[in-house]
Scaffold this active site. Structure first.
Site, PDB file in Angstrom:
ATOM      1  N   TYR A  33       3.478  28.805  71.924  1.00 16.59           N
ATOM      2  CA  TYR A  33       3.134  27.453  71.485  1.00 16.59           C
ATOM      3  C   TYR A  33       3.941  27.050  70.270  1.00 16.59           C
ATOM      4  CZ  TYR A  33       0.335  29.152  67.503  1.00 16.59           C
ATOM      5  OH  TYR A  33      -0.064  29.723  66.334  1.00 16.59           O
ATOM      6  N   LYS A 149       5.933  33.405  68.785  1.00 15.15           N
ATOM      7  CA  LYS A 149       4.765  32.550  68.534  1.00 15.15           C
ATOM      8  C   LYS A 149       3.887  32.486  69.781  1.00 15.15           C
ATOM      9  CE  LYS A 149       3.618  28.285  66.058  1.00 15.15           C
ATOM     10  NZ  LYS A 149       2.711  28.910  65.100  1.00 15.15           N
ATOM     11  N   GLU A 182       2.064  38.373  56.141  1.00 16.95           N
ATOM     12  CA  GLU A 182       2.025  36.902  56.134  1.00 16.95           C
ATOM     13  C   GLU A 182       0.570  36.468  56.211  1.00 16.95           C
ATOM     14  OE1 GLU A 182       3.681  35.083  59.688  1.00 16.95           O
ATOM     15  OE2 GLU A 182       2.985  36.743  60.942  1.00 16.95           O
ATOM     16  N   LEU A 207       6.085  35.777  61.614  1.00 17.89           N
ATOM     17  CA  LEU A 207       6.660  34.645  62.342  1.00 17.89           C
ATOM     18  C   LEU A 207       7.753  34.024  61.480  1.00 17.89           C
ATOM     19  CD1 LEU A 207       6.073  32.929  64.964  1.00 17.89           C
ATOM     20  CD2 LEU A 207       5.115  31.267  63.382  1.00 17.89           C
TER      21      LEU A 207
HETATM   22  N1  PDD Z   1       0.826  28.397  62.405  1.00 12.86           N
HETATM   23  N2  PDD Z   1       2.842  32.642  60.420  1.00 12.86           N
HETATM   24  C1  PDD Z   1       1.911  32.481  61.363  1.00 12.86           C
HETATM   25  C2  PDD Z   1       1.198  33.687  61.868  1.00 12.86           C
HETATM   26  C3  PDD Z   1       1.612  31.192  61.859  1.00 12.86           C
HETATM   27  O1  PDD Z   1       0.685  31.034  62.812  1.00 12.86           O
HETATM   28  C4  PDD Z   1       2.309  30.069  61.337  1.00 12.86           C
HETATM   29  C5  PDD Z   1       2.067  28.666  61.829  1.00 12.86           C
HETATM   30  C6  PDD Z   1       3.275  30.289  60.337  1.00 12.86           C
HETATM   31  C7  PDD Z   1       4.079  29.162  59.741  1.00 12.86           C
HETATM   32  O2  PDD Z   1       5.021  28.660  60.656  1.00 12.86           O
HETATM   33  P1  PDD Z   1       5.544  27.164  60.571  1.00 12.86           P
HETATM   34  O3  PDD Z   1       6.017  26.965  59.188  1.00 12.86           O
HETATM   35  O4  PDD Z   1       6.634  27.119  61.555  1.00 12.86           O
HETATM   36  O5  PDD Z   1       4.388  26.267  60.897  1.00 12.86           O
HETATM   37  C8  PDD Z   1       3.525  31.579  59.909  1.00 12.86           C
HETATM   38  C9  PDD Z   1       0.596  27.114  63.041  1.00 12.86           C
HETATM   39  C10 PDD Z   1       0.728  25.942  62.123  1.00 12.86           C
HETATM   40  C11 PDD Z   1      -0.724  27.145  63.781  1.00 12.86           C
HETATM   41  O6  PDD Z   1      -0.953  28.146  64.432  1.00 12.86           O
HETATM   42  O7  PDD Z   1      -1.494  26.184  63.731  1.00 12.86           O
END
Ligand code: PDD
Length: 287
Positions: A33, A149, A182, A207
């Site tokens: 996703y 992801k 993270e 991620l």
């Molecule tokens: N989550 N690490 C994890 C485990 C995440 O699920 C996310 C993002 C990030 C940050 O990635 P980005 O900057 O590309 O949004 C890091 C999204 C927002 C979610 O699951 O809703």
């Protein structure tokens, strides 16, 4: 509120949108996703998000459901049909539906694509950033391919719940050697006494956050030093600032970790600066 959802070729009413009961995303979390911020009806960092979606699909050998231009068209349509100005667009691709079987299906099984959009007024996150958020650390019990992801988010769901029960908004995962990997749904950062931004280097344990990449661009433009290295929970507790990055949070100050105030216990100046410059540096594209 979400009114219209795209599912496999059709725009459906929210209450009626559905996937097959034997969709592999539902049965095996065999799906990936993306969440992209929508700002003034436009997409924030779409190129980086779509590149990561393509990479996630490739890593798991799930066929892309369509070309990127077609996907962008659908994303734009979903944003318009839901009249989203500020919010998010969510897209999920699963390996498709078929009789439950662990082995991967043949090429006749087509991927499932779901896209929805939702209004999330920016004011809410901005208000939260005024006070900062509380973080709780938890053991990292996820698999070894966190750089993909996937929707396999149960460890993150349970970590967030443990955080919430402890009065925290985000959980930070700690690996077996005591370093922070993270956040449950964000990347983790600290600022040292010398004003150096520290975040874990890319690898299978985290991620590759799109916001993380753009915040690095902002830091560079602002003449700030960034060190990509692992940091421990103890180092985080001694940091002058801490923050998280994600598409929905931008750079969000962390003021307390495991009950201990970070720095002077208030959102830090560097975090505020990164947050305020973020959208000037990000790619903002009409769709
Ligand atoms: N989550 N690490 C994890 C485990 C995440 O699920 C996310 C993002 C990030 C940050 O990635 P980005 O900057 O590309 O949004 C890091 C999204 C927002 C979610 O699951 O809703």
């Amino acid at each position: 509120m979400t009114r219209i959802v795209y599912v496999n070729g059709a725009y459906k009413r929210y209450g009626e949108a559905a996937i097959h009961v034997e969709d592999r995303g539902f049965q095996f979390a065999d799906a990936v996703y993306e969440v992209i911020e929508v700002l003034g009806g436009r997409l924030v960092d779409a190129t980086r998000h779509l590149a990561r979606l393509e990479r996630s699909l490739r890593e798991l050998a799930i066929s892309p459901p369509m070309r990127e231009s077609a996907l962008l068209h659908i994303i734009g349509e979903v944003i318009r049909r839901n009249r989203v100005r500020d919010g998010i667009v969510y897209m999920q691709v699963t390996r498709g539906a078929g009789p439950r079987e662990f082995a991967l299906p043949g090429p006749d099984v087509l991927p499932t694509l779901v896209v929805f959009a939702r209004t999330q007024p920016r004011g809410r996150a901005d208000r939260l950033a005024e006070t900062g958020i509380v973080v709780k650390t938890v053991p990292d019990n996820r698999w070894e391919r966190c750089n993909i992801k996937t929707v396999m988010l149960l460890p993150a769901v349970l970590a967030k719940d443990a955080a919430r029960r402890a009065g925290a908004r985000e959980a930070w995962f700690v690996d077996s050697s005591g370093t922070i990997t993270e956040g449950a749904s964000s990347n983790a950062w600290i600022v040292t006494a010398k004003g150096v931004l520290v975040t874990r280097p890319l690898g299978q344990e985290i991620l590759p956050g799109v916001t993380r990449a753009t915040v690095m661009d902002v830091a560079k433009a602002e003449g700030l030093r960034v060190e990509e290295r692992a940091f421990t929970r103890d180092e985080a507790l001694r940091a002058t600032e801490a923050f998280i990055t994600s598409a929905t949070n931008i750079a969000m100050p962390v003021v307390t970790i495991d009950g201990q105030g970070i720095g002077n216990g208030l959102p830090g100046p560097l975090t505020r600066r990164l947050r305020s410059r973020f959208h000037q540096m990000a790619e903002i594209s009409a769709v």
